[in-house]
Design a protein around this motif. Structure first.
Motif: not given
Lengths: 530, 307
Positions: B10-20
């Motif tokens: 679950g914590q990965m989702i905001p990371v993916v959005i932020g990074a892209t």
């Protein structure tokens, strides 16, 4: 044909020097008795193998036979897939095709194969690189409407298929270079499947040239083999049965592979590598291109108000000691240029640019005559390739004229869009080359709306008139004289300062005989010498 | 353990959005015009440029472009480049090569680095330890490309044991030399980390207790010391594999290995945004995956982190 490129070989980090000296390799991919002969050449991953999409590609040159070609021995333009290309007025051309020519899969090469390929390439929305080759055709504007609307047609109105063997082409204006244009890869024919199933054709192209496509292992190699059915074999002396384009991302890696005996031919060898190759691979490995087709210039856009005075431009030109830079920095692999065209062109006249010789005193006098220069001379250049050369030039201008010079290194793509959109802040350093051997390829830069005219925006009615009349003249001597006359007018205004004619080098192993490869190093013409 | 796993994903989702988002914004801000890069010095007619800009949504505001891109990405569509080739295809074409190189280098590094590190840790302060130290300092100190070019000249050109450039020889012969160069460089760091961690653990109170209880030296070292010393090492190993996948640009260029790194560099130069963002997104996903793997492994080695 080298596609026009302003930015020379992007020198891969010259810091990556070999530490130890390798010993010269033996024979490259030598074939033993009874085996097929094979040669390999350096290639970068093609964007496409279809000639119209990537006209400068070595694969395109090897696989496609055009209507005209340059004879390797006589250097004269001759019909290849055509029997004749004629015109009375240089504007309306009649083309007759050779009888019985086929594509490599046996399908006949007809007038339609050319017309359809031309129409598709000239259609702007396809964004094929060869598009620019069709600007002279009648109807080009309809396929590329200037207001950005969708074109109402998908055919060039100037191209008419008379029957299977006859084509007629109408141009916008007389152009005696049309047969030369017919020798470039963007005007190759395409077989039917290129239109019916373009995606499959991309991966498995079929053409009509001396070599046929075998396989493309992406990022590794493109393999070609000699095609027995090639009808133009009279003028073709290519040697190897099998040609492999080995794909490299950097010329340094290709060089190392050659020292290890794994590669036969490299082109566009950077000057720094030439000396290294001399000692490691031996003098014999170097192939010097005799016909200089390229030129370095410092172009001055008309819209830079500070730099408008021709005397100022001449002062800048005369403050540059071309000879010494050519000798020291360029290690002798370039010569000073004294004309707006390279000496290999017919219209070249020695010393056409009188203000292109180094004379610091005269330069200062001219500067004074121009009323001095308080501003800063900005020189934009490609940050990746031309750094040292531009620095040397700037240093001389600064020292010999006592004016402020500021360099502006810009990323390649950025520099291109700045030139095309007239957004430059000052002079721009660049490299120009021809697609076919004609003074027009250089002087059209100074014709209003001509090819390459965006950079300077130079415009002069008498020059336009002379260039157009030269272009219309089918007599080469008259044309050359008229081009020379146009040049003599242009140099008075100095929209560009000629600098150097670089010497191009190729590298090859003993197996690759480079005699026939011509100025732009068409690898497929190399003889097999093992 | 399951709850822990789900939480980490679950914590990965905001990371993916932020990074892209960041990558997309940076690509958007890069100077240069992609259309200019497309055709070279001879500009395309105005109309064509307009049509291409429209087809690729280049004239839309940044947020709209980003929204379009993310929408496509959600459907597994990485977009197409300016030559009409699917970006995913371009990446997948090269990914196996990059994986082969990175994994080979990583395994070699693991073996070399752990061997030197454990050896140095167990014999710390003695001659062998000093020797290992000098060895690692050399590889940490000399720039990677010097080692790479040297190895290429000696083993590729002069001795001719392997091809100096290209991957036509296939795995393992084409990959062994560049992988070894990468492995030795990275092994130096791993060896030092392992050694320090092991020395720290060996000096701790519970090691003395273990020994005092009369456990055999072998069990003390393998069962207790190494297991505890491995915690920081596992983190490092996991992340370094992800790093090796994207960070072999120079090695790829020198040995002419057609991997992701080279594609990234060319695409940045040509301002081919869709490819740059595609690769970066792919690398972010790979990185996050390995990060997750490390975290889960952590939970196995050290039950305390699961809480």
């Amino acid at each position: 044909m080298p596609k026009k490129k302003m930015f020379a070989l992007v020198a891969a980090s010259s810091a990556l020097m070999l530490m130890a000296s390798g010993c010269a390799s033996g024979a490259g991919n030598a074939a033993g008795a009874g085996e097929e002969s094979a040669l390999s050449f350096q290639l970068s991953e093609p964007k496409s193998l279809v000639p119209h999409e990537d006209p400068g590609s070595q694969v395109a040159m090897a696989t496609c036979a055009n209507l005209m070609e340059v004879n390797t021995e006589s250097q004269e333009l001759e019909p290849l897939a055509a029997t004749s290309v004629t015109s009375d007025d240089a504007q309306h051309w009649k083309i007759e095709l050779q009888d019985g020519w086929t594509f490599q899969d046996g399908a006949p090469v007809t007038a339609d194969s050319f017309a359809k390929a031309w129409n598709k390439t000239a259609t702007g929305s396809n964004a094929w690189q060869g598009n620019g080759s069709f600007t002279a055709f009648e109807g080009y504007k309809d396929l590329n409407p200037s207001d950005g609307s969708k074109p109402t047609t998908d055919e060039l109105s100037g191209v008419e298929v008379v029957d299977d063997q006859h084509l007629e082409v109408a141009l916008n204006a007389p152009n005696a270079d049309f047969p030369k244009l017919l020798s470039t890869s963007a005007l190759c024919p395409l077989p039917e499947q290129a239109f019916s199933d373009p995606e499959a054709y991309e991966e498995n192209p079929v053409s009509n040239g001396p070599y046929q496509f075998v396989s493309w292992n992406h990022n590794e190699e493109v393999v070609l083999e000699k095609w027995d059915g090639f009808k133009g074999a009279d003028g073709f002396s290519g040697g190897a049965d099998k040609l492999t384009g080995q794909i490299y991302t950097a010329v340094d890696a290709a060089y190392t592979d050659m020292t290890a005996g794994n590669l036969d031919m490299i082109r566009n060898v950077p000057a720094t590598m030439v000396s290294k190759a001399k000692s490691q691979l031996g003098e014999d490995s170097l192939y010097e291109v005799e016909t200089g087709s390229k030129q370095y210039t410092l172009q001055i856009p008309e819209y830079i108000k500070d730099l408008r005075d021709p005397d100022l431009r001449k002062a800048i030109s005369m403050s540059i000691d071309r000879e010494s830079i050519a000798k020291s920095l360029l290690q002798g692999y370039a010569s000073a240029s004294d004309s707006l065209v390279p000496p290999s062109l017919d219209s070249y006249e020695e010393g056409a640019c009188a203000s292109c010789t180094f004379d610091a005193d005269e330069a200062k006098k001219l500067l004074k005559k121009a009323g001095g220069f308080d501003g800063t001379l900005v020189i934009e250049h490609n940050s990746a390739s031309d750094q040292q050369l531009v620095q040397a030039i700037a240093k001389q201008i600064k020292e010999n004229l006592g004016i402020k010079v500021q360099l502006k290194p810009v990323l390649g793509t950025e520099l291109q869009s700045r030139r095309n959109n007239q957004e430059l802040d000052g002079a721009v350093f660049g490299l120009w080359g021809w697609s076919y051997k004609s003074p027009d390829q250089y002087l059209s830069q100074y014709e209003t709306g001509g090819d390459g005219n965006e950079t300077t925006g130079y415009s002069s009615k008498p020059v336009d008139k002379l260039v157009r009349s030269a272009r219309a003249s089918q007599d080469e001597a008259t044309a050359a004289k008229t081009y020379a006359e146009a040049e003599s007018l242009i140099v008075k205004d100095m929209p560009a300062i000629p600098l150097f004619i670089p010497t191009d080098f190729g590298l090859h192993t003993e197996c690759a005989d480079m005699k026939e490869v011509q100025g732009d190093l068409q690898f497929y013409r190399a003889g097999y010498g093992c | 353990m399951l709850g822990y796993t789900i939480r980490r994903i679950g914590q990965m989702i905001p990371v993916v959005i932020g990074a892209t988002f960041l990558i997309y914004a940076l690509t958007f801000l890069m100077p240069g015009d992609p259309i200019a890069a497309l055709t070279g010095a001879r500009p395309l007619p105005e109309s064509t440029v307009a049509q291409i800009r429209q087809a690729y949504h280049l004239d839309d505001p940044f947020l709209v472009q980003y929204g379009n891109y993310m929408w496509g990405l959600l459907h597994g569509n990485f977009g197409i480049d300016f030559f009409g080739r699917p970006v995913l295809g371009l990446i997948l074409e090269r990914l196996p090569t990059t994986f082969a190189l990175a994994l080979t280098a990583w395994v070699l590094k693991l073996v070399i680095g752990l061997a030197i590190g454990v050896y140095g840790g167990l014999r710390h302060g003695r001659a062998g330890d000093h020797f290992a130290l000098v060895f690692t300092v050399v590889f940490l100190g000399v720039p990677g490309f010097v080692i790479a070019l040297g190895a290429q000249t000696v083993f590729g050109v002069q001795l001719g044991w392997v091809n100096p450039a290209g991957i036509s020889a296939g795995w393992p012969m084409a990959f062994i030399l560049p992988a070894l160069v990468m492995a030795f460089e990275a092994a130096a760091g791993l060896a030092r980390l392992t050694r320090t961690s092991l020395v720290g653990v060996l000096r701790s109170e519970y090691m003395r207790t273990a020994r005092a209880k009369g456990l055999s030296p072998r069990r003390v070292i393998w069962g207790h010391a190494l297991r505890n010393a491995m915690i920081p090492v596992v983190t490092y190993l996991g992340l370094s594999l992800a790093g090796m996948l994207g960070g072999a640009v120079i090695i790829e260029a020198i040995f002419n290995i057609p991997g992701i790194g080279g594609l990234m560099v060319t695409s940045i130069n040509n301002k081919e945004g869709t490819i740059v963002v595609g690769i970066a997104t792919m690398l972010v996903l790979v990185y996050l995956f390995f990060n997750l793997l490390v975290d889960l492994l952590y939970g196995v080695i050290d039950p305390r982190v699961r809480v």
